[in-house]
Design a protein around this motif. Structure first.
Motif, PDB file in Angstrom:
ATOM      1  N   MET A  23       0.839  -1.176   0.000  1.00 61.51           N
ATOM      2  CA  MET A  23       0.000   0.000   0.000  1.00 61.51           C
ATOM      3  C   MET A  23       0.883   1.237   0.000  1.00 61.51           C
ATOM      4  O   MET A  23       1.859   1.322   0.717  1.00 61.51           O
ATOM      5  N   LYS A  24       0.522   2.193  -0.807  1.00 57.66           N
ATOM      6  CA  LYS A  24       1.323   3.398  -0.928  1.00 57.66           C
ATOM      7  C   LYS A  24       0.988   4.390   0.175  1.00 57.66           C
ATOM      8  O   LYS A  24      -0.060   4.314   0.811  1.00 57.66           O
ATOM      9  N   SER A  25       1.883   5.344   0.358  1.00 62.94           N
ATOM     10  CA  SER A  25       1.688   6.310   1.433  1.00 62.94           C
ATOM     11  C   SER A  25       0.445   7.170   1.210  1.00 62.94           C
ATOM     12  O   SER A  25      -0.205   7.581   2.167  1.00 62.94           O
ATOM     13  N   GLY A  26       0.077   7.465  -0.039  1.00 67.14           N
ATOM     14  CA  GLY A  26      -1.126   8.247  -0.317  1.00 67.14           C
ATOM     15  C   GLY A  26      -2.384   7.534   0.137  1.00 67.14           C
ATOM     16  O   GLY A  26      -3.297   8.138   0.703  1.00 67.14           O
ATOM     17  N   LYS A  27      -2.437   6.241  -0.099  1.00 64.03           N
ATOM     18  CA  LYS A  27      -3.600   5.460   0.311  1.00 64.03           C
ATOM     19  C   LYS A  27      -3.675   5.364   1.837  1.00 64.03           C
ATOM     20  O   LYS A  27      -4.761   5.434   2.409  1.00 64.03           O
ATOM     21  N   ILE A  28      -2.533   5.222   2.464  1.00 64.85           N
ATOM     22  CA  ILE A  28      -2.506   5.164   3.932  1.00 64.85           C
ATOM     23  C   ILE A  28      -2.975   6.498   4.501  1.00 64.85           C
ATOM     24  O   ILE A  28      -3.782   6.547   5.431  1.00 64.85           O
ATOM     25  N   ARG A  29      -2.481   7.586   3.925  1.00 62.89           N
ATOM     26  CA  ARG A  29      -2.879   8.922   4.394  1.00 62.89           C
ATOM     27  C   ARG A  29      -4.381   9.138   4.224  1.00 62.89           C
ATOM     28  O   ARG A  29      -5.033   9.720   5.088  1.00 62.89           O
ATOM     29  N   ASN A  30      -4.943   8.640   3.133  1.00 63.14           N
ATOM     30  CA  ASN A  30      -6.377   8.776   2.905  1.00 63.14           C
ATOM     31  C   ASN A  30      -7.177   8.015   3.954  1.00 63.14           C
ATOM     32  O   ASN A  30      -8.213   8.489   4.419  1.00 63.14           O
ATOM     33  N   ARG A  31      -6.699   6.840   4.330  1.00 59.96           N
ATOM     34  CA  ARG A  31      -7.392   6.071   5.368  1.00 59.96           C
ATOM     35  C   ARG A  31      -7.329   6.782   6.720  1.00 59.96           C
ATOM     36  O   ARG A  31      -8.296   6.791   7.474  1.00 59.96           O
ATOM     37  N   ILE A  32      -6.176   7.374   7.016  1.00 65.13           N
ATOM     38  CA  ILE A  32      -6.026   8.116   8.266  1.00 65.13           C
ATOM     39  C   ILE A  32      -6.972   9.313   8.263  1.00 65.13           C
ATOM     40  O   ILE A  32      -7.652   9.590   9.269  1.00 65.13           O
ATOM     41  N   ASP A  33      -7.049  10.031   7.137  1.00 62.30           N
ATOM     42  CA  ASP A  33      -7.939  11.179   7.036  1.00 62.30           C
ATOM     43  C   ASP A  33      -9.401  10.756   7.189  1.00 62.30           C
ATOM     44  O   ASP A  33     -10.190  11.439   7.851  1.00 62.30           O
ATOM     45  N   LYS A  34      -9.769   9.640   6.574  1.00 63.58           N
ATOM     46  CA  LYS A  34     -11.146   9.165   6.684  1.00 63.58           C
ATOM     47  C   LYS A  34     -11.475   8.813   8.132  1.00 63.58           C
ATOM     48  O   LYS A  34     -12.543   9.164   8.638  1.00 63.58           O
ATOM     49  N   PHE A  35     -10.550   8.141   8.811  1.00 65.45           N
ATOM     50  CA  PHE A  35     -10.776   7.790  10.209  1.00 65.45           C
ATOM     51  C   PHE A  35     -10.912   9.055  11.062  1.00 65.45           C
ATOM     52  O   PHE A  35     -11.780   9.136  11.933  1.00 65.45           O
ATOM     53  N   GLY A  36     -10.071  10.043  10.791  1.00 64.90           N
ATOM     54  CA  GLY A  36     -10.153  11.306  11.520  1.00 64.90           C
ATOM     55  C   GLY A  36     -11.505  11.981  11.315  1.00 64.90           C
ATOM     56  O   GLY A  36     -12.077  12.547  12.249  1.00 64.90           O
ATOM     57  N   THR A  56     -14.495  15.852   5.592  1.00 64.75           N
ATOM     58  CA  THR A  56     -13.175  15.226   5.632  1.00 64.75           C
ATOM     59  C   THR A  56     -13.244  13.808   5.072  1.00 64.75           C
ATOM     60  O   THR A  56     -12.368  13.380   4.318  1.00 64.75           O
ATOM     61  N   GLN A  57     -14.296  13.081   5.434  1.00 59.45           N
ATOM     62  CA  GLN A  57     -14.455  11.718   4.924  1.00 59.45           C
ATOM     63  C   GLN A  57     -14.657  11.709   3.415  1.00 59.45           C
ATOM     64  O   GLN A  57     -14.059  10.893   2.705  1.00 59.45           O
ATOM     65  N   LEU A  58     -15.483  12.625   2.919  1.00 53.71           N
ATOM     66  CA  LEU A  58     -15.725  12.693   1.484  1.00 53.71           C
ATOM     67  C   LEU A  58     -14.446  13.049   0.732  1.00 53.71           C
ATOM     68  O   LEU A  58     -14.142  12.470  -0.314  1.00 53.71           O
ATOM     69  N   LYS A  59     -13.693  13.980   1.284  1.00 56.23           N
ATOM     70  CA  LYS A  59     -12.429  14.381   0.671  1.00 56.23           C
ATOM     71  C   LYS A  59     -11.467  13.186   0.589  1.00 56.23           C
ATOM     72  O   LYS A  59     -10.827  12.961  -0.445  1.00 56.23           O
ATOM     73  N   ALA A  60     -11.386  12.410   1.664  1.00 55.18           N
ATOM     74  CA  ALA A  60     -10.518  11.230   1.666  1.00 55.18           C
ATOM     75  C   ALA A  60     -11.001  10.198   0.644  1.00 55.18           C
ATOM     76  O   ALA A  60     -10.188   9.574  -0.048  1.00 55.18           O
ATOM     77  N   ASP A  61     -12.327  10.020   0.543  1.00 52.89           N
ATOM     78  CA  ASP A  61     -12.876   9.081  -0.445  1.00 52.89           C
ATOM     79  C   ASP A  61     -12.518   9.501  -1.868  1.00 52.89           C
ATOM     80  O   ASP A  61     -12.144   8.674  -2.695  1.00 52.89           O
ATOM     81  N   LEU A  62     -12.645  10.793  -2.150  1.00 49.73           N
ATOM     82  CA  LEU A  62     -12.335  11.278  -3.498  1.00 49.73           C
ATOM     83  C   LEU A  62     -10.851  11.140  -3.818  1.00 49.73           C
ATOM     84  O   LEU A  62     -10.484  10.785  -4.940  1.00 49.73           O
ATOM     85  N   LYS A  63     -10.007  11.392  -2.827  1.00 50.29           N
ATOM     86  CA  LYS A  63      -8.569  11.203  -3.049  1.00 50.29           C
ATOM     87  C   LYS A  63      -8.257   9.732  -3.302  1.00 50.29           C
ATOM     88  O   LYS A  63      -7.397   9.408  -4.123  1.00 50.29           O
ATOM     89  N   ASN A  64      -8.962   8.846  -2.605  1.00 53.82           N
ATOM     90  CA  ASN A  64      -8.749   7.418  -2.793  1.00 53.82           C
ATOM     91  C   ASN A  64      -9.159   6.994  -4.202  1.00 53.82           C
ATOM     92  O   ASN A  64      -8.487   6.165  -4.827  1.00 53.82           O
ATOM     93  N   VAL A  65     -10.234   7.559  -4.716  1.00 60.62           N
ATOM     94  CA  VAL A  65     -10.643   7.266  -6.097  1.00 60.62           C
ATOM     95  C   VAL A  65      -9.538   7.704  -7.059  1.00 60.62           C
ATOM     96  O   VAL A  65      -9.208   6.984  -8.002  1.00 60.62           O
ATOM     97  N   GLY A  66      -8.965   8.869  -6.801  1.00 64.14           N
ATOM     98  CA  GLY A  66      -7.856   9.337  -7.627  1.00 64.14           C
ATOM     99  C   GLY A  66      -6.673   8.388  -7.608  1.00 64.14           C
ATOM    100  O   GLY A  66      -6.051   8.116  -8.639  1.00 64.14           O
ATOM    101  N   GLU A  67      -6.366   7.863  -6.430  1.00 69.39           N
ATOM    102  CA  GLU A  67      -5.272   6.890  -6.315  1.00 69.39           C
ATOM    103  C   GLU A  67      -5.592   5.630  -7.112  1.00 69.39           C
ATOM    104  O   GLU A  67      -4.723   5.083  -7.794  1.00 69.39           O
ATOM    105  N   ARG A  68      -6.844   5.178  -7.045  1.00 74.85           N
ATOM    106  CA  ARG A  68      -7.236   3.976  -7.779  1.00 74.85           C
ATOM    107  C   ARG A  68      -7.165   4.206  -9.288  1.00 74.85           C
ATOM    108  O   ARG A  68      -6.769   3.313 -10.044  1.00 74.85           O
TER     109      ARG A  68
END
Length: 69
Positions: free
Chosen positions: A1-14, A37-49
């Protein structure tokens, strides 16, 4: 897992923590901020995918976050 995906999960949890805290305190502003914040993390995760799909050459559809359906 890349650092961007990990950061997105941390942001979603926050965001989940912030939303729950807002619900306990009855603070609508905090609830909304947590949801954003959760929506922002979800959208960033879509970008990573999408980036991963382009890099690997996959052509199948990449699903977006469930909150936007």
């Amino acid at each position: 897992m890349k650092s961007g995906k990990i950061r997105n999960r941390i942001d979603k949890f926050g965001g989940q923590v912030r939303e729950a805290t807002g619900q306990v305190l009855g603070d609508q502003r905090m609830i909304d901020r947590g949801r954003r914040t959760q929506l922002k993390a979800d959208l960033k995760n879509v970008g990573e995918r999408v980036k991963d799909a382009v890099r690997s050459g996959r052509t199948r559809r990449v699903r977006g976050p469930r909150t936007l359906r």
